[in-house]
Design an enzyme around this catalytic site. Structure first.
Site, short mmCIF file in Angstrom:
data_model
loop_
_atom_site.label_atom_id
_atom_site.label_comp_id
_atom_site.label_asym_id
_atom_site.label_seq_id
_atom_site.Cartn_x
_atom_site.Cartn_y
_atom_site.Cartn_z
N LYS A 175 -2.80 3.86 7.79
CA LYS A 175 -4.08 3.88 8.49
C LYS A 175 -4.71 5.24 8.23
O LYS A 175 -4.23 6.27 8.69
CB LYS A 175 -3.89 3.65 9.99
CG LYS A 175 -5.21 3.61 10.74
CD LYS A 175 -5.02 3.26 12.20
CE LYS A 175 -6.34 2.96 12.89
NZ LYS A 175 -7.34 4.00 12.73
N GLU A 186 -0.22 -1.13 5.37
CA GLU A 186 -0.93 -0.05 4.68
C GLU A 186 -0.99 1.15 5.60
O GLU A 186 -0.90 1.01 6.81
CB GLU A 186 -2.38 -0.49 4.37
CG GLU A 186 -2.47 -1.62 3.37
CD GLU A 186 -3.79 -2.39 3.48
OE1 GLU A 186 -4.73 -1.90 4.12
OE2 GLU A 186 -3.85 -3.49 2.93
P1 AMP Z 1 -9.83 2.31 15.10
O1 AMP Z 1 -11.01 3.10 14.58
O2 AMP Z 1 -8.77 3.14 15.71
O3 AMP Z 1 -10.28 1.10 15.91
O4 AMP Z 1 -9.12 1.67 13.82
C1 AMP Z 1 -9.75 0.80 12.96
C2 AMP Z 1 -10.23 1.56 11.77
O5 AMP Z 1 -9.14 2.00 10.98
C3 AMP Z 1 -11.01 0.75 10.78
O6 AMP Z 1 -12.34 0.56 11.15
C4 AMP Z 1 -10.91 1.55 9.51
O7 AMP Z 1 -11.96 2.49 9.43
C5 AMP Z 1 -9.64 2.32 9.69
N1 AMP Z 1 -8.63 2.06 8.68
C6 AMP Z 1 -7.89 3.04 8.14
N2 AMP Z 1 -7.03 2.56 7.24
C7 AMP Z 1 -7.23 1.22 7.17
C8 AMP Z 1 -6.63 0.17 6.42
N3 AMP Z 1 -5.65 0.39 5.56
N4 AMP Z 1 -7.10 -1.09 6.63
C9 AMP Z 1 -8.09 -1.33 7.52
N5 AMP Z 1 -8.69 -0.39 8.26
C10 AMP Z 1 -8.26 0.89 8.09
#
Ligand code: AMP
Length: 589
Positions: free
Chosen positions: A244, A242
């Site tokens: 991000k 998916e």
């Molecule tokens: P990070 O904040 O860099 O640790 O990345 C994790 C975060 O990416 C998650 O907490 C979500 O808020 C975000 N995220 C964005 N797109 C997705 C997705 N398709 N599936 C799961 N998390 C996602």
């Protein structure tokens, strides 16, 4: 209470985790259930179970005042005791009057008196009750009552260690204790179920948040493939991919017209997004979804593949969404200017069942159907619950403009090349990168494991020149370690675009400090304007528009990649290049 504070002292006196666990488990096993479950909550650093929305509302100032009134100490005496420990509980212990020696309180008594403080209205009523509680405490009890009220025992206990102590005390598998606590959000109740050997009776509490599943970062598609190969033990990996999204993670609980939306910190954020609430209000069945709230441009052109997403528009950068955060009230104007959508990517509860143990490959189709149903109902559903007529009207008009719930497009990939190609498309859609999810995996609340991987390649790097420097903090207090940097505007004029704190080695920072001290143009004490000759390569997450810098842009999360000793300052990148990156990231190219 005396036994509890003795336990806390013993736990605090050992640095060994296993010893802490042993002490706490012995305590749990030896106490009456009512006492043990209250202790489990306090030892986790809470006053109420995590699911409860009750708060004490007693701040540091009130607590300070209460201690001062009980001890009759001067401001100076209070301040010097506090400075000695940096902890109000330990300070109270030192200052406690000798006449308060005997201990009559039980742990459930303390809990009840805390309840009375919680329900007391107004600061003076609370103060009176805090004093009444403290006056019943011995010095050691006062130390811990103050710590409990402050929300931090500082004895090296965490909720996860309390879970382990419960498992040990009642000889139950740790996984079952953790699962019960995750579902209930109540460590005391989890202890009770463990003691009574009925942990399997734990059920999720709808409308109370549970932990979010987290992802582990990988730097490349090859690394992602290697991770999945290990987990799947097959020659060809099967991952769901998916985009991000760069928004706010949100868990939606809905059913019977009720809707609650929780952030990653488990705060309720529905009030900041009133146009999303009615979208879910149409759901009669109880459902819990995981997804991301994004600022949305419904008019944006369809981009690349993933048309399901593109056909509705594209995400706006996080900086747009930021304007919607933390507002208690959202104006109708704001609803129109920064519309949001909910992009759902998982389902945790539906059809009366918890779905987290199903593999992602089975949760996916359930989510597809839910999103279709909600989207179909939402646009025709009247607004309920909005507190302002104008807001309700604005919401209604707004929601009708385009669907507010979107199923995150899910792709499949088996090879590194396929992942790279989807990655490029995701970037072209203006998203941060990719999430790669093992199709066989269950949903693990609160865990960062190998089942979800995130991949965000740096956007690009820029070569910039340092224009101003500042002394750092902590271990960088004596060196010039914070650098403001610029790119070239028209006619070669330098224009700042950001400030970076990290990336150089200690030796490089020392060398640069000497250099900047010798090449200062203006010395402001803590900061200095310096000769613009040191060139850095910086990486960053994205580019935002900004009024703070003359260039009109700011780099988000800039990091120094390296010193570019080979590059002269008149060859650094230009504002035009920054603008190009800004536009690519918004899919405007
Ligand atoms: P990070 O904040 O860099 O640790 O990345 C994790 C975060 O990416 C998650 O907490 C979500 O808020 C975000 N995220 C964005 N797109 C997705 C997705 N398709 N599936 C799961 N998390 C996602």
């Amino acid at each position: 209470m005396l036994r509890f504070v003795q336990l806390c002292e013993a736990v605090s006196n050992t640095t060994k985790k296993l010893e802490k666990r042993r002490l706490v488990s012995e305590y749990f096993a030896s106490q009456a259930l009512k006492t043990a479950l209250q202790a489990a909550i306090f030892l986790s650093g809470d006053i109420y179970p995590a699911f409860s929305e009750r708060t004490l509302n007693v701040g540091g100032a009130l607590l300070w005042q209460a201690i001062q009134q009980v001890t009759h100490k001067s401001d100076d005496e209070m301040a010097s005791a506090y400075r000695k420990y940096g902890d109000l509980g330990a300070a109270a212990h030192d200052l406690w009057p000798s006449e308060f020696t005997s201990s009559v309180l039980t742990l459930p008594d303390v809990a009840q008196m805390l309840d009375e403080i919680a329900v007391a209205r107004g600061q003076s009523a609370k103060l009176e009750r805090v004093i009444a509680l403290l006056k019943q405490c011995s010095a050691l009890e006062a130390k811990y009552v103050v710590k409990i009220i402050s929300g931090d025992l500082r004895i090296g206990m965490r909720e996860s260690l309390v879970e382990e102590a419960i498992a040990e005390a009642f000889q139950r598998p740790i996984a079952t204790v953790r699962r019960a606590n995750m579902l209930l959000g109540d460590i005391g109740e989890s202890l009770r179920l463990a003691a009574e050997n009925c942990l399997d009776q734990a059920r999720m509490r709808l409308f109370h948040p549970i932990g979010f599943m987290l992802a582990t970062e990988v730097k490349s598609s090859a690394e992602a493939i290697a991770c999945f190969k290990e987990a799947q033990d097959e020659s060809q990996i099967d991952a769901q991919i998916e985009d991000k999204y760069d928004g706010i993670r949100a868990q939606v609980h809905c059913g019977s017209g009720q809707v609650r939306i929780f952030s990653r910190t488990q705060d309720e954020i529905g009030a900041s997004f009133p146009e999303l609430v009615p979208v879910f209000a149409s759901c009669q069945d109880a459902i819990v979804l995981d997804g991301e709230i994004l600022a949305w441009n419904a008019e944006a052109a369809t981009l690349g593949e993933g048309r399901e997403m593109g056909s509705y528009g594209a995400a706006l950068p996080f900086s747009a969404l930021q304007k919607r955060l933390g507002r208690k009230r959202v104006s109708p104007k704001m609803l129109q200017e920064i519309p949001v959508v909910y992009v759902a990517f998982d389902v945790l509860y539906a059809g009366g069942e918890l779905l987290i143990d199903l593999p992602l490959r089975e949760r996916g189709p359930i989510l597809d159907e839910i999103v279709i149903n909600i989207a179909a109902d939402a646009t025709t559903n009247p607004i309920t619950g909005a507190d302002q007529a104008s807001l309700a009207f604005a919401c209604e008009n707004e929601i009708a403009r385009f669907p507010r719930i979107i199923r995150a497009p899910a792709f499949r990939a088996h090879t590194a090349e396929a992942i790279d190609s989807i990655f490029e498309q995701a970037r072209a859609r203006g998203n941060e990168g990719l999430m790669l999810k093992d199709l066989a995996s269950s949903y693990f609340p609160g865990r960062r494991g190998g089942a979800w991987l995130k991949m965000k390649r740096e956007l690009a790097t820029l070569d910039v020149v340092v224009t101003a420097v500042e002394y750092g903090h902590g271990k960088r207090a004596g060196v010039l370690s914070d650098y403001t940097f610029a790119v070239r505007g028209q006619n070669g004029k330098l224009m700042n675009v950001g400030k970076a704190y990290s990336g150089l080695t200690d030796a490089e920072i020392r060398e640069m400090t000497d250099w900047f001290l010798a090449h200062t143009l203006t010395d402001y004490g803590h900061s200095r304007l310096v000769e613009p000759t040191v060139v850095l390569e910086v990486a960053f997450n994205n580019v935002m528009r900004s009024e703070r810098h003359e260039s009109g842009f700011a780099l988000r999360f800039p990091r120094i990649v390296r010193l570019r000793r080979d590059k002269p300052a008149d060859e650094v990148d230009t504002v035009q290049r920054v603008e190009e990156i800004y536009r690519t990231q918004h899919g405007a190219e």
